[in-house]
Design a protein around this motif. Structure first.
Motif, short mmCIF file in Angstrom:
data_model
loop_
_atom_site.label_atom_id
_atom_site.label_comp_id
_atom_site.label_asym_id
_atom_site.label_seq_id
_atom_site.Cartn_x
_atom_site.Cartn_y
_atom_site.Cartn_z
N HIS A 1 0.87 -1.17 0.00
CA HIS A 1 0.00 0.00 0.00
C HIS A 1 0.90 1.22 0.00
O HIS A 1 1.96 1.22 0.66
N VAL A 2 0.50 2.27 -0.70
CA VAL A 2 1.19 3.55 -0.63
C VAL A 2 0.15 4.61 -0.27
O VAL A 2 -0.96 4.60 -0.80
N SER A 3 0.51 5.50 0.64
CA SER A 3 -0.44 6.52 1.08
C SER A 3 0.25 7.87 1.17
O SER A 3 1.46 7.98 1.38
N GLY A 4 -0.57 8.91 0.99
CA GLY A 4 -0.06 10.28 1.05
C GLY A 4 -0.73 11.14 0.00
O GLY A 4 -1.89 10.88 -0.38
N SER A 5 -0.02 12.14 -0.48
CA SER A 5 -0.57 13.05 -1.49
C SER A 5 -1.04 12.29 -2.72
O SER A 5 -0.28 11.53 -3.33
N SER A 6 -2.30 12.49 -3.09
CA SER A 6 -2.85 11.81 -4.27
C SER A 6 -2.12 12.24 -5.54
O SER A 6 -1.86 11.43 -6.43
N GLN A 7 -1.78 13.52 -5.62
CA GLN A 7 -1.03 14.00 -6.78
C GLN A 7 0.32 13.29 -6.89
O GLN A 7 0.74 12.90 -7.98
N SER A 8 0.99 13.11 -5.77
CA SER A 8 2.31 12.47 -5.77
C SER A 8 2.22 11.00 -6.15
O SER A 8 3.06 10.48 -6.91
N ILE A 9 1.20 10.31 -5.63
CA ILE A 9 1.02 8.89 -5.99
C ILE A 9 0.83 8.74 -7.48
O ILE A 9 1.43 7.87 -8.13
N LEU A 10 0.01 9.61 -8.06
CA LEU A 10 -0.25 9.54 -9.51
C LEU A 10 0.98 9.92 -10.33
O LEU A 10 1.20 9.38 -11.41
N LYS A 11 1.77 10.83 -9.82
CA LYS A 11 2.99 11.22 -10.54
C LYS A 11 3.98 10.06 -10.63
O LYS A 11 4.68 9.88 -11.63
N ALA A 12 4.02 9.25 -9.56
CA ALA A 12 4.97 8.12 -9.51
C ALA A 12 4.41 6.86 -10.15
O ALA A 12 5.17 5.94 -10.48
N GLU A 13 3.11 6.79 -10.33
CA GLU A 13 2.43 5.54 -10.71
C GLU A 13 3.04 4.85 -11.93
O GLU A 13 3.38 3.67 -11.88
N ARG A 14 3.18 5.55 -13.04
CA ARG A 14 3.61 4.90 -14.28
C ARG A 14 5.04 4.40 -14.19
O ARG A 14 5.35 3.30 -14.68
N LEU A 15 5.93 5.16 -13.58
CA LEU A 15 7.31 4.71 -13.45
C LEU A 15 7.39 3.49 -12.55
O LEU A 15 8.12 2.53 -12.85
N VAL A 16 6.63 3.48 -11.45
CA VAL A 16 6.60 2.33 -10.57
C VAL A 16 6.12 1.09 -11.32
O VAL A 16 6.73 0.02 -11.27
N LEU A 17 5.03 1.22 -12.06
CA LEU A 17 4.47 0.07 -12.78
C LEU A 17 5.39 -0.39 -13.90
O LEU A 17 5.65 -1.59 -14.06
#
Length: 285
Positions: free
Chosen positions: A89-105
């Motif tokens: 699970h990752v939690s925190g700023s929704s904007q930050s999670i979405l910014k990192a999402e594609r690189l993580v995947l």
């Protein structure tokens, strides 16, 4: 091989360049519709079967994007996973999670695929002393995470790049004028430049194996595209004078046979250049 400090620096370069490439001057999709103070959670969902890899790298990405993001890990790198498993699970700023999402995947899907293929090769060699090696046939710009994934899958890294080991292949040998000349020039170069690098030399036939042994000072001989019988003859000829490595069109059907010829290593470019990404998703919940 490269140092841990060099490896960490490579990982940082990958993250910085990937975020630059993907985000540019801003993730305008998120900036447009999600207030900056909104927080949320997302889960890394497995939609496939294999070996998970890239969990620790994902944490590095999240930390780079936003140090306040929190990751709760349930499944670690190198663990077998199946459809429906939740890795973290990752939690925190929704904007930050979405910014990192594609690189993580992108990173985890590819790393997991490489780890899964490597583990399948390693399993095929169970009971032998032969180890699986990767090659430099990696995706430009992300070699560090691909080689990391090989290790997670139970394989070993060959040289990282051109600078951390000497490897004299057919073109080097031909351009240098032959095996004796290539090895002698290499020894002189290492002495003149005060470098302590291991030397690997590729052999195309048994005559070249003999030439390499005569020249001496070689760490490993690469038996390139040898058949089984010739590989056995080469291993017997080499004995304990240096290590041996088989390479060239080795796949799931042939790898065990080459291991049983007695080679110390089997290298395969397919570990990194012929894989299908593991299906993973990052879902808000």
């Amino acid at each position: 091989m490269i140092t841990q400090e060099q490896f960490q620096a490579e990982l940082q370069i990958i993250i910085e360049n990937a975020i630059r490439e993907d985000v540019g001057d801003g993730d305008h999709s998120s900036l447009a519709c999600i207030p900056s103070l909104v927080t949320g959670r997302a889960k890394l969902l497995v939609k496939d079967q294999g070996i998970i890899a890239g969990v620790d790298f994902a944490k590095m990405i999240f930390q780079y994007v936003d140090q306040s993001l929190k990751v709760e890990t349930f499944i670690n790198d190198g663990t077998p996973v199946k459809y429906g498993d939740i890795v973290f699970h990752v939690s925190g700023s929704s904007q930050s999670i979405l910014k990192a999402e594609r690189l993580v995947l992108n990173s985890m899907q590819r790393m997991s695929a490489i780890a899964t293929k490597t583990k399948s090769f390693v399993d095929l060699l169970e009971g032998t002393t032969t180890k699986v090696l990767d090659t430099r046939k990696t995706t430009p710009g992300i070699r560090a995470i691909e080689k990391w994934a090989v290790k997670i899958g139970g394989g070993e890294n060959h040289r990282f790049a051109l600078y951390d080991m000497i490897m004299l292949k057919d073109n080097h040998i031909d351009f240098a004028g032959g095996i004796p000349q290539a090895i002698q020039k290499t020894k002189e170069y290492l002495k003149a430049t005060n470098r302590d690098l291991k030397i690997i030399v590729e052999a195309r036939n048994l005559d070249e194996v003999t030439q390499i042994l005569t020249a001496g000072g070689v760490y490993r001989i690469l038996l390139d595209n040898f058949d089984y019988e010739t590989t056995k003859d080469a291993v017997k000829l080499i004995g304990d004078q240096c290590l041996t490595e088989s390479s060239g069109n080795i796949n799931e059907k042939t790898i065990r046979n080459y291991a049983e010829c007695g080679v110390n290593y089997i290298s395969s470019g397919a570990l990194t250049h012929s894989i299908y990404n593991l299906d993973l998703s990052l879902k808000a919940f």
